[in-house]
Design an enzyme around this catalytic site. Structure first.
Site, PDB file in Angstrom:
ATOM      1  N   MET A 154      60.168  38.561  40.015  1.00  0.00           N
ATOM      2  CA  MET A 154      60.737  39.754  39.368  1.00  0.00           C
ATOM      3  C   MET A 154      62.050  40.143  40.047  1.00  0.00           C
ATOM      4  SD  MET A 154      59.834  41.596  36.773  1.00  0.00           S
ATOM      5  CE  MET A 154      59.465  43.224  36.109  1.00  0.00           C
ATOM      6  N   GLY A 155      62.967  39.185  40.104  1.00  0.00           N
ATOM      7  CA  GLY A 155      64.319  39.489  40.575  1.00  0.00           C
ATOM      8  C   GLY A 155      65.146  40.013  39.412  1.00  0.00           C
ATOM      9  N   ARG A 156      66.459  39.837  39.505  1.00  0.00           N
ATOM     10  CA  ARG A 156      67.343  40.402  38.474  1.00  0.00           C
ATOM     11  C   ARG A 156      67.019  39.860  37.083  1.00  0.00           C
ATOM     12  NH1 ARG A 156      70.901  39.237  42.728  1.00  0.00           N
ATOM     13  NH2 ARG A 156      70.904  37.188  41.782  1.00  0.00           N
ATOM     14  N   ARG A 238      63.888  27.141  37.354  1.00  0.00           N
ATOM     15  CA  ARG A 238      64.164  25.875  38.026  1.00  0.00           C
ATOM     16  C   ARG A 238      63.016  24.905  37.832  1.00  0.00           C
ATOM     17  NH1 ARG A 238      68.682  26.640  38.237  1.00  0.00           N
ATOM     18  NH2 ARG A 238      70.181  26.452  39.936  1.00  0.00           N
ATOM     19  N   GLU A 267      65.643  16.553  36.796  1.00  0.00           N
ATOM     20  CA  GLU A 267      66.678  16.595  35.749  1.00  0.00           C
ATOM     21  C   GLU A 267      67.798  15.610  36.101  1.00  0.00           C
ATOM     22  OE1 GLU A 267      66.344  21.406  35.208  1.00  0.00           O
ATOM     23  OE2 GLU A 267      68.331  20.535  35.387  1.00  0.00           O
ATOM     24  N   HIS A 285      68.822  22.706  30.212  1.00  0.00           N
ATOM     25  CA  HIS A 285      69.325  23.589  31.278  1.00  0.00           C
ATOM     26  C   HIS A 285      70.584  24.354  30.830  1.00  0.00           C
ATOM     27  CE1 HIS A 285      69.222  24.137  35.922  1.00  0.00           C
ATOM     28  NE2 HIS A 285      69.736  25.207  35.315  1.00  0.00           N
ATOM     29  N   ALA A 287      70.327  27.893  29.887  1.00  0.00           N
ATOM     30  CA  ALA A 287      69.967  29.308  29.731  1.00  0.00           C
ATOM     31  C   ALA A 287      71.131  30.261  29.990  1.00  0.00           C
ATOM     32  CB  ALA A 287      68.783  29.665  30.622  1.00  0.00           C
TER      33      ALA A 287
END
Ligand code: GLV
Length: 322
Positions: A154-156, A238, A267, A285, A287
């Site tokens: 629950m970061g930014r 990630r 990846e 990748h 987003a």
């Protein structure tokens, strides 16, 4: 003489022009990916580098680049950089926090909706010319509205995803290494729960942790077995946080209903099992990839490099883990 710097991949012209005002720049506008050997040769007499998550910055590389003082990553994630090795060699490393939270949260929602409502699967069916007419039971999906959204990390970005859940009138649960302040929890309308409760209750579980040895395979077979068989799993953070082989197995067995994935272990190759499954939405990748955000990321990385080599105080200096 201006300090020499390498830009490892193609960037927007405004970032190159800005760097050119301060440095003798070696660009790579052909965007050719560099092997570790090529990178080491290219960086051998450089003082700085504007890098991306495709380049591994580790002790083996740093040992070959004695003049290097700063490595500025065009990404918020920095698992491609060995911070301890950088610190030991006096190399500053920076990332691009803050500028991509909203775009990444938007895209997480694109994955949530596409997976739950089977958007890409339905489109592929239509494009393949298989649609013969409306059917009551066609592409039955899972409702997102009023469902329980579980946020792991629950970061930014996790918080930005939570705020968007209000429009869907969802119950939002989260698990994080540290519980957030009551004020942030209130602004996100999110309740803190244990990892086990998160796994057991989420209808949609979305991952927003960084990747590190501590989060390697945080979601593996054991954790997936604790989830609802109707749940969907989303990862725009990630690769490596999810055990991809375990996820393929869970999806095949019907132990999970679907997955929306923007990132993968190893990846750009991905577990071949994903390509055989119809209940997964797969993207490469991207987003954070809105035009405005990718421009901001490149510019912020360039600003970090200029500050690092001119003042020694880049705004987004990363500290090695304690
Ligand atoms: C993208 O994956 C980033 O870390 O910025």
């Amino acid at each position: 003489m201006k300090p020499k710097i390498l830009v490892t991949r193609e960037v927007f012209s405004e970032a190159l022009n800005f760097l050119g005002q301060h440095f003798d720049v070696t660009p790579n506008q052909a965007d050719t990916p560099m092997s570790p050997e090529v990178l080491a040769t290219a960086l051998a007499d450089m003082e700085g580098a504007l890098t991306t998550l495709s380049e591994r910055i580790d002790e083996a590389l740093l040992a070959k680049c004695p003049k290097l003082k700063a490595v500025c990553n065009i990404a918020v994630g920095y698992n491609n950089i060995d911070l301890k090795a950088c610190h030991a060699r006096g190399v500053m490393a920076t990332n691009t926090p803050g500028v991509l939270d909203d775009s990444t949260a938007d895209f997480t929602w694109a994955l949530i909706l596409a997976t739950a409502r089977r958007v890409t699967e339905a489109e592929q069916y239509l494009r393949a010319g298989k649609w013969t007419g409306w059917k009551l039971k066609q592409f039955l999906g899972t409702d997102v509205h009023h469902a329980t959204l579980g946020i792991l990390g629950m970061g930014r970005v996790g918080q930005a995803v939570a705020r968007r859940a209000r429009g869907f009138e969802m119950t939002v649960l989260y698990h994080n290494t540290r519980r957030l302040s009551a004020e942030i929890e209130k602004s996100c309308h999110a309740a803190y729960v244990s990892m086990d409760e998160l796994l057991a209750r989420a209808d949609i579980l979305t991952v927003h942790t960084p990747y590190s040895p501590a989060t390697h395979h945080l979601l593996g077979a054991t954790q997936m077995a604790k989830m609802k068989s109707t749940a969907i799993l989303i990862n725009a953070a990630r690769g490596g946080v999810i055990d991809d082989a375990a996820l393929v197995a869970a999806l095949k067995q019907g132990a999970l209903a679907g997955a929306g994935l923007d990132v993968f272990e190893n990846e750009p190759s991905l577990h071949p099992g994903f390509l055989k499954l119809s209940n997964v939405v797969l993207t490469p990748h991207v987003a954070s990839s809105s035009e405005a955000t990718r421009r901001r990321m490149a510019m912020l990385a360039a600003e970090n490099l200029v500050a690092a080599l001119t003042t020694g105080k880049p705004p987004n200096l990363l500290h090695p883990p304690v």
